[in-house]
Design a protein around this motif. Sequence first.
Motif, PDB file in Angstrom:
ATOM      1  N   ASP A  93     -11.549  12.900   6.909  1.00  0.00           N
ATOM      2  CA  ASP A  93     -10.754  13.054   8.133  1.00  0.00           C
ATOM      3  C   ASP A  93     -10.654  11.770   8.938  1.00  0.00           C
ATOM      4  OD1 ASP A  93     -10.131  15.677   7.606  1.00  0.00           O
ATOM      5  OD2 ASP A  93     -11.843  16.483   8.708  1.00  0.00           O
ATOM      6  N   SER A  94     -11.318  10.713   8.494  1.00  0.00           N
ATOM      7  CA  SER A  94     -11.141   9.384   9.086  1.00  0.00           C
ATOM      8  C   SER A  94     -11.448   8.362   8.004  1.00  0.00           C
ATOM      9  CB  SER A  94     -12.037   9.185  10.315  1.00  0.00           C
ATOM     10  OG  SER A  94     -13.403   9.101   9.945  1.00  0.00           O
ATOM     11  N   PHE A  95     -11.125   7.111   8.303  1.00  0.00           N
ATOM     12  CA  PHE A  95     -11.204   6.081   7.273  1.00  0.00           C
ATOM     13  C   PHE A  95     -11.716   4.784   7.884  1.00  0.00           C
ATOM     14  CE2 PHE A  95      -7.816   9.080   6.694  1.00  0.00           C
ATOM     15  CZ  PHE A  95      -8.093   9.604   5.440  1.00  0.00           C
ATOM     16  N   GLN A  96     -12.327   3.955   7.035  1.00  0.00           N
ATOM     17  CA  GLN A  96     -12.864   2.688   7.514  1.00  0.00           C
ATOM     18  C   GLN A  96     -12.329   1.541   6.691  1.00  0.00           C
ATOM     19  OE1 GLN A  96     -16.954   2.511   8.571  1.00  0.00           O
ATOM     20  NE2 GLN A  96     -17.016   4.610   9.312  1.00  0.00           N
ATOM     21  N   GLY A  97     -12.116   0.405   7.352  1.00  0.00           N
ATOM     22  CA  GLY A  97     -11.462  -0.733   6.745  1.00  0.00           C
ATOM     23  C   GLY A  97     -12.421  -1.842   6.378  1.00  0.00           C
TER      24      GLY A  97
ATOM     25  N   GLU B 107      -5.616  -4.960  -3.033  1.00  0.00           N
ATOM     26  CA  GLU B 107      -4.541  -4.030  -3.374  1.00  0.00           C
ATOM     27  C   GLU B 107      -5.093  -2.647  -3.716  1.00  0.00           C
ATOM     28  OE1 GLU B 107      -1.353  -4.606  -2.879  1.00  0.00           O
ATOM     29  OE2 GLU B 107      -2.058  -6.529  -2.055  1.00  0.00           O
ATOM     30  N   LEU B 108      -6.255  -2.605  -4.369  1.00  0.00           N
ATOM     31  CA  LEU B 108      -6.880  -1.318  -4.674  1.00  0.00           C
ATOM     32  C   LEU B 108      -7.181  -0.544  -3.396  1.00  0.00           C
ATOM     33  CD1 LEU B 108      -8.264   0.623  -6.734  1.00  0.00           C
ATOM     34  CD2 LEU B 108     -10.362  -0.708  -6.375  1.00  0.00           C
ATOM     35  N   PHE B 109      -7.781  -1.238  -2.420  1.00  0.00           N
ATOM     36  CA  PHE B 109      -8.143  -0.559  -1.177  1.00  0.00           C
ATOM     37  C   PHE B 109      -6.912  -0.174  -0.368  1.00  0.00           C
ATOM     38  CE2 PHE B 109     -12.381  -1.675  -2.227  1.00  0.00           C
ATOM     39  CZ  PHE B 109     -13.214  -0.858  -1.480  1.00  0.00           C
ATOM     40  N   LYS B 110      -5.903  -1.006  -0.358  1.00  0.00           N
ATOM     41  CA  LYS B 110      -4.675  -0.644   0.354  1.00  0.00           C
ATOM     42  C   LYS B 110      -4.068   0.620  -0.253  1.00  0.00           C
ATOM     43  CE  LYS B 110      -1.896  -4.088   1.651  1.00  0.00           C
ATOM     44  NZ  LYS B 110      -1.159  -5.375   1.594  1.00  0.00           N
TER      45      LYS B 110
ATOM     46  N   TRP C 258      -6.164   3.512   1.014  1.00  0.00           N
ATOM     47  CA  TRP C 258      -5.866   3.813   2.415  1.00  0.00           C
ATOM     48  C   TRP C 258      -4.542   4.556   2.540  1.00  0.00           C
ATOM     49  CZ3 TRP C 258      -7.342  -1.905   3.802  1.00  0.00           C
ATOM     50  CH2 TRP C 258      -8.745  -2.021   3.783  1.00  0.00           C
ATOM     51  N   ARG C 259      -3.556   4.148   1.749  1.00  0.00           N
ATOM     52  CA  ARG C 259      -2.289   4.882   1.759  1.00  0.00           C
ATOM     53  C   ARG C 259      -2.521   6.330   1.331  1.00  0.00           C
ATOM     54  NH1 ARG C 259       3.192   4.157   1.511  1.00  0.00           N
ATOM     55  NH2 ARG C 259       3.019   1.876   1.530  1.00  0.00           N
ATOM     56  N   GLU C 260      -3.260   6.505   0.238  1.00  0.00           N
ATOM     57  CA  GLU C 260      -3.538   7.854  -0.253  1.00  0.00           C
ATOM     58  C   GLU C 260      -4.273   8.678   0.793  1.00  0.00           C
ATOM     59  OE1 GLU C 260      -6.079  10.041  -3.869  1.00  0.00           O
ATOM     60  OE2 GLU C 260      -5.736   7.873  -3.927  1.00  0.00           O
ATOM     61  N   GLY C 261      -5.256   8.074   1.456  1.00  0.00           N
ATOM     62  CA  GLY C 261      -6.005   8.791   2.474  1.00  0.00           C
ATOM     63  C   GLY C 261      -5.155   9.189   3.655  1.00  0.00           C
ATOM     64  N   LEU C 262      -4.318   8.281   4.134  1.00  0.00           N
ATOM     65  CA  LEU C 262      -3.449   8.584   5.270  1.00  0.00           C
ATOM     66  C   LEU C 262      -2.421   9.653   4.908  1.00  0.00           C
ATOM     67  CD1 LEU C 262      -2.742   4.982   6.666  1.00  0.00           C
ATOM     68  CD2 LEU C 262      -4.325   6.677   7.601  1.00  0.00           C
ATOM     69  N   GLU C 263      -1.846   9.558   3.711  1.00  0.00           N
ATOM     70  CA  GLU C 263      -0.879  10.567   3.290  1.00  0.00           C
ATOM     71  C   GLU C 263      -1.525  11.949   3.206  1.00  0.00           C
ATOM     72  OE1 GLU C 263       0.529   8.940  -0.375  1.00  0.00           O
ATOM     73  OE2 GLU C 263       2.224   7.903   0.570  1.00  0.00           O
ATOM     74  N   GLY C 264      -2.731  11.994   2.647  1.00  0.00           N
ATOM     75  CA  GLY C 264      -3.421  13.271   2.558  1.00  0.00           C
ATOM     76  C   GLY C 264      -3.754  13.835   3.924  1.00  0.00           C
TER      77      GLY C 264
ATOM     78  N   ASP D  59       3.585   3.757   9.733  1.00  0.00           N
ATOM     79  CA  ASP D  59       4.999   3.765  10.110  1.00  0.00           C
ATOM     80  C   ASP D  59       5.881   4.116   8.921  1.00  0.00           C
ATOM     81  OD1 ASP D  59       4.384   3.116  12.709  1.00  0.00           O
ATOM     82  OD2 ASP D  59       4.787   0.972  12.479  1.00  0.00           O
ATOM     83  N   GLU D  60       5.507   3.645   7.740  1.00  0.00           N
ATOM     84  CA  GLU D  60       6.281   3.966   6.542  1.00  0.00           C
ATOM     85  C   GLU D  60       6.230   5.452   6.215  1.00  0.00           C
ATOM     86  OE1 GLU D  60       5.684  -0.354   4.267  1.00  0.00           O
ATOM     87  OE2 GLU D  60       4.590   1.428   3.576  1.00  0.00           O
TER      88      GLU D  60
END
Length: 287
Positions: free
Chosen positions: A186-190, A212-215, A218-224, A274-275
């Motif tokens: 439910d949250s993510f760390q960079g 690129e792997l982590f990006k 992060w995309r997958e996590g935000l989309e989910g 934003d995307e």
Amino acid sequence: MRRLKTYTSLWAMQPHDQTGELLSYARVCEMVAEAGFDGLAIDLGAADVDAAHKVRPYLEAYGLTPLIVAFPKSVEGFRDTLELAKDFGAPFVDVIGQVMPITLDEMEPVIRRWLEMSQEVGVPIQFETHRNCITNDLYTTLQLLERIPDMRLSADLSHYVVDREFWHPLSDRDLGLMSRILERSDSFQGRVASRQQIQLQLDFPQHRKWVELFKGWWREGLEGWRDRNATGDCVFVCELGPPEYAMTGPDGREMSNRWDEAQVIKGWIETLWDEMGGDTPVQHVAL
């Protein structure tokens, strides 16, 4: 409305870059607010409760939301941290549990009791995927998730990349395991890691494949998260730690500017968000 909230960490700001300068709490909060962050994570493993109270007036002065990161060393002692987080107005408590039984049968009641306390006090909790704590191991954490449906995570995937020593490129099996973690987060760390280093410099060419792997994660996590939540705040913490998390040269000086890198990660996450549609309200279609 779904909103992205970006945080950085007080721990990551002391020092904040390779100068080694320790800034005052007032200056830290001023910098964080001016950079457009929404909040500041207070790590009770790197600081103490007294420090949390000292920084609080500056958080309030600059409109920053505190996030409490807890390292409970006993089951019942966690209640005090929950009460602190409620008083501070934290959106949840990020738990890095220092109660670490060996077997799943011993771990399960610890997690369940902390979840009960969370309900009793009225503060949500998330269990961070972190080394040297109850979620130390990826495989064990996945089994805990199967046993405890209410267990939610704060995904810092850097720890599992190092812990499992994943080869790049990751196999489909290993990617699938990480996806199961993201599905419950439910949250993510960079922070970007490799199979041997917990925190990589973002602009070194040899690190590009890990960035690129982590990006992608992060995309997958935000989309989910967006698929699961029609409203609410999605918290992303840009947590780039000082040495010995940050690599140093023979002179002891950090090899990159972590404050600049935190803002780079913040920009990446805001672009991804934003995307996906940004903070626009969810449209409900009348049936």
